[in-house]
Design an enzyme around this catalytic site. Structure first.
Site, PDB file in Angstrom:
ATOM      1  N   ASP A   1      -2.245   0.167   2.919  1.00 15.34           N
ATOM      2  CA  ASP A   1      -1.194   0.815   4.058  1.00 15.34           C
ATOM      3  C   ASP A   1      -1.704   2.030   4.515  1.00 15.34           C
ATOM      4  O   ASP A   1      -1.836   3.125   3.729  1.00 15.34           O
ATOM      5  CB  ASP A   1       0.134   0.996   3.398  1.00 15.34           C
TER       6      ASP A   1
ATOM      7  N   LYS B   1      -0.533   2.321  11.835  1.00 12.98           N
ATOM      8  CA  LYS B   1       0.643   2.600  12.532  1.00 12.98           C
ATOM      9  C   LYS B   1       0.302   3.418  13.905  1.00 12.98           C
ATOM     10  O   LYS B   1      -0.602   4.137  13.390  1.00 12.98           O
ATOM     11  CB  LYS B   1       1.578   3.308  11.734  1.00 12.98           C
TER      12      LYS B   1
ATOM     13  N   HIS C   1       5.172   3.818  14.126  1.00 11.51           N
ATOM     14  CA  HIS C   1       5.614   4.810  12.941  1.00 11.51           C
ATOM     15  C   HIS C   1       6.582   5.344  12.758  1.00 11.51           C
ATOM     16  O   HIS C   1       7.428   5.446  11.874  1.00 11.51           O
ATOM     17  CB  HIS C   1       4.297   5.900  12.938  1.00 11.51           C
TER      18      HIS C   1
ATOM     19  N   LEU D   1       8.545   5.625  -5.015  1.00  5.22           N
ATOM     20  CA  LEU D   1       8.775   6.326  -6.403  1.00  5.22           C
ATOM     21  C   LEU D   1       9.620   7.757  -5.889  1.00  5.22           C
ATOM     22  O   LEU D   1       9.292   8.609  -6.677  1.00  5.22           O
ATOM     23  CB  LEU D   1       7.420   6.751  -6.847  1.00  5.22           C
TER      24      LEU D   1
ATOM     25  N   ILE E   1       4.808   0.154  -1.270  1.00  2.49           N
ATOM     26  CA  ILE E   1       3.208   0.375  -1.137  1.00  2.49           C
ATOM     27  C   ILE E   1       3.037   1.842  -1.738  1.00  2.49           C
ATOM     28  O   ILE E   1       2.709   3.062  -1.192  1.00  2.49           O
ATOM     29  CB  ILE E   1       3.072   0.820   0.488  1.00  2.49           C
TER      30      ILE E   1
ATOM     31  N   LYS F   1       1.468   5.092  -3.752  1.00  2.00           N
ATOM     32  CA  LYS F   1       0.321   6.038  -3.596  1.00  2.00           C
ATOM     33  C   LYS F   1      -0.041   6.610  -5.052  1.00  2.00           C
ATOM     34  O   LYS F   1       0.965   6.920  -5.642  1.00  2.00           O
ATOM     35  CB  LYS F   1       0.522   6.842  -2.575  1.00  2.00           C
TER      36      LYS F   1
ATOM     37  N   ARG G   1      -3.483   5.087 -12.676  1.00  2.00           N
ATOM     38  CA  ARG G   1      -2.249   4.773 -12.180  1.00  2.00           C
ATOM     39  C   ARG G   1      -2.234   3.939 -11.127  1.00  2.00           C
ATOM     40  O   ARG G   1      -1.030   3.172 -10.945  1.00  2.00           O
ATOM     41  CB  ARG G   1      -1.671   6.219 -11.179  1.00  2.00           C
TER      42      ARG G   1
ATOM     43  N   ASN H   1       0.455   0.486 -11.131  1.00  2.00           N
ATOM     44  CA  ASN H   1       1.622   0.440 -10.248  1.00  2.00           C
ATOM     45  C   ASN H   1       1.562  -1.054  -9.732  1.00  2.00           C
ATOM     46  O   ASN H   1       2.681  -1.534  -8.916  1.00  2.00           O
ATOM     47  CB  ASN H   1       1.384   1.343  -8.997  1.00  2.00           C
TER      48      ASN H   1
HETATM   49  N1  NAP Z   1       5.982   4.876   7.284  1.00  2.00           N
HETATM   50  C1  NAP Z   1       6.408   6.289   6.911  1.00  2.00           C
HETATM   51  O1  NAP Z   1       7.099   7.063   7.778  1.00  2.00           O
HETATM   52  C2  NAP Z   1       5.693   6.627   5.589  1.00  2.00           C
HETATM   53  C3  NAP Z   1       6.044   8.019   5.033  1.00  2.00           C
HETATM   54  C4  NAP Z   1       5.844   8.347   3.799  1.00  2.00           C
HETATM   55  C5  NAP Z   1       4.883   7.383   3.295  1.00  2.00           C
HETATM   56  N2  NAP Z   1       4.468   6.083   3.534  1.00  2.00           N
HETATM   57  C6  NAP Z   1       3.617   5.155   2.882  1.00  2.00           C
HETATM   58  O2  NAP Z   1       4.285   4.943   1.799  1.00  2.00           O
HETATM   59  C7  NAP Z   1       3.163   5.146   0.858  1.00  2.00           C
HETATM   60  C8  NAP Z   1       3.733   5.620  -0.473  1.00  2.00           C
HETATM   61  O3  NAP Z   1       4.658   6.868  -0.234  1.00  2.00           O
HETATM   62  P1  NAP Z   1       4.640   8.310  -0.933  1.00  2.00           P
HETATM   63  O4  NAP Z   1       2.918   8.475  -1.121  1.00  2.00           O
HETATM   64  O5  NAP Z   1       5.040   9.463   0.036  1.00  2.00           O
HETATM   65  O6  NAP Z   1       5.214   8.505  -2.158  1.00  2.00           O
HETATM   66  P2  NAP Z   1       5.360   7.591  -3.459  1.00  2.00           P
HETATM   67  O7  NAP Z   1       4.227   6.393  -3.586  1.00  2.00           O
HETATM   68  O8  NAP Z   1       6.650   7.365  -3.924  1.00  2.00           O
HETATM   69  O9  NAP Z   1       4.944   8.494  -4.609  1.00  2.00           O
HETATM   70  C9  NAP Z   1       3.668   9.102  -4.886  1.00  2.00           C
HETATM   71  C10 NAP Z   1       3.718  10.144  -6.033  1.00  2.00           C
HETATM   72  O10 NAP Z   1       3.771   9.461  -7.017  1.00  2.00           O
HETATM   73  C11 NAP Z   1       3.003   9.768  -8.216  1.00  2.00           C
HETATM   74  N3  NAP Z   1       2.705   8.677  -8.822  1.00  2.00           N
HETATM   75  C12 NAP Z   1       2.133   7.467  -8.265  1.00  2.00           C
HETATM   76  N4  NAP Z   1       1.987   6.461  -9.346  1.00  2.00           N
HETATM   77  C13 NAP Z   1       2.477   7.090 -10.434  1.00  2.00           C
HETATM   78  C14 NAP Z   1       2.495   6.596 -11.597  1.00  2.00           C
HETATM   79  N5  NAP Z   1       2.213   5.258 -12.277  1.00  2.00           N
HETATM   80  N6  NAP Z   1       3.044   7.516 -12.729  1.00  2.00           N
HETATM   81  C15 NAP Z   1       3.305   8.838 -12.459  1.00  2.00           C
HETATM   82  N7  NAP Z   1       3.226   9.155 -11.281  1.00  2.00           N
HETATM   83  C16 NAP Z   1       2.869   8.495 -10.086  1.00  2.00           C
HETATM   84  C17 NAP Z   1       1.552  10.252  -7.543  1.00  2.00           C
HETATM   85  O11 NAP Z   1       0.882  10.995  -7.765  1.00  2.00           O
HETATM   86  P3  NAP Z   1      -0.734  11.060  -7.767  1.00  2.00           P
HETATM   87  O12 NAP Z   1      -1.031  10.991  -6.390  1.00  2.00           O
HETATM   88  O13 NAP Z   1      -0.998  12.619  -8.298  1.00  2.00           O
HETATM   89  O14 NAP Z   1      -1.277   9.925  -8.783  1.00  2.00           O
HETATM   90  C18 NAP Z   1       2.224  10.811  -6.163  1.00  2.00           C
HETATM   91  O15 NAP Z   1       2.504  12.247  -6.311  1.00  2.00           O
HETATM   92  C19 NAP Z   1       2.229   6.300   1.536  1.00  2.00           C
HETATM   93  O16 NAP Z   1       1.115   6.402   0.854  1.00  2.00           O
HETATM   94  C20 NAP Z   1       2.130   5.627   2.898  1.00  2.00           C
HETATM   95  O17 NAP Z   1       1.293   4.524   2.880  1.00  2.00           O
HETATM   96  C21 NAP Z   1       4.985   5.754   4.881  1.00  2.00           C
END
Ligand code: NAP
Length: 276
Positions: A49, A79, A112, A194, A232, A234, A240, A244
């Protein structure tokens, strides 16, 4: 490399299917993105993604092209960014994205954000419909759309997005929107599943994780997949990233699900799509 089982495929209303777990690439630095996307694929992910905003479409494309896998075994989402709303602008932005990817077809293209202050998302949606009709993208959807945004594009074009990618996690379970998606035949995809890692220290998760011999992140992701949500997450390390994906070999029970439901606060980590 041995890896956890592949994520199940979730059928989409257009006859295609999307792997339930993808590797989220927001804030994956450009210098690390090709390596981490390749690691994700090596570890069993079949879904990436990304977005024009993330600045790493080229690196995602490298990982896909160099994976050694047939193109149709990988699912790539991108997006169109807020600055490129409008019919012609979106068609141009898509061409630019495909040049960056170095791919001739995209699996899923999303708007987006609706950006209601610009009020051009209906024309942007018409451009996505054309790209799908021309076969340049297999599936089209939206992101951060409230129900009233969804209804407007459906009323204007007769075309229903197959996916709405929205902020969703135990703090913000999006119950009403999910019910609307179900009525409309739209799949729910959770961004920041998360809550950007911020809810992982919650004491409610600890005993559930201990009971299943899993991490709090795996417990939260298992809560998503139990509801049929596409996720999805990250992460920045192969460990990690692997953790996941490994969320299909245990099952939360009703007590676990009730405890996680108690975490709902309505808190967003990002902005409300109506406030831009
Ligand atoms: N459409 C939209 O508007 C939009 C907005 C935001 C995000 N997104 C998409 O959603 C994806 C995920 O969202 P996100 O990156 O904001 O947040 P997330 O996936 O909820 O959380 C990522 C955070 O959690 C930590 N983490 C991940 N796996 C872990 C594990 N197994 N144990 C402990 N900590 C863990 C990561 O740390 P580390 O990186 O340090 O490992 C990072 O700080 C994005 O990458 C993007 O593709 C879309």
């Amino acid at each position: 490399m041995p890896h956890p089982p592949l994520a199940p495929m979730i059928p989409l209303a257009d006859g295609r299917a999307i792997p339930q777990v993808g590797y989220g690439m927001y804030k994956v630095p450009v210098g690390d993105a090709a390596r981490l996307a390749a690691a994700a694929i090596d570890l069993g992910y079949r879904h990436l993604d990304t977005a024009a905003l993330y600045g790493n479409e080229a690196e995602a494309g490298v990982a896909v092209r160099e994976s050694g896998l047939p193109r149709d075994e990988l699912f790539v989402t991108s997006k169109v960014w807020n600055d490129d709303h409008g019919y012609d602008e979106t068609l141009r932005a898509f061409d630019d994205a495909m040049d960056r990817f170095g791919l001739d077809r995209l699996d899923l293209f999303l708007i987006h954000w609706p950006v209601p202050s610009r009020d051009r998302y209906v024309d942007t949606w018409r451009a996505l419909v054309r790209l799908r009709d021309e076969g340049r993208v297999s599936s089209i959807g939206v992101s951060n759309f409230h129900l009233h945004h969804l209804e407007r594009i459906i009323d204007a074009t007769g075309a229903t997005p197959v996916v709405n990618q929205v902020e969703l996690h135990p703090w913000l379970p999006q119950r009403e929107l999910r019910a609307a998606h179900q009525r409309l035949g739209i799949r729910t995809e959770a961004w920041s599943p998360l809550a950007r890692g911020r809810l992982l220290g919650d004491p409610v998760l600890e005993p559930i994780a201990a009971k299943h011999g899993r991490s709090p992140a795996q417990v939260v992701l298992a809560w998503h997949v139990a509801q049929g949500t596409i996720v999805i997450p990250k992460a920045s390390s192969p460990e990690r990233i692997a953790e996941n994906l490994d969320v299909f070999s245990f099952r939360l029970d009703d007590d676990d699900l009730a405890a996680i439901a108690s975490l709902e606060t309505g808190e967003r980590t990002g902005r409300d799509p109506d406030v831009d």
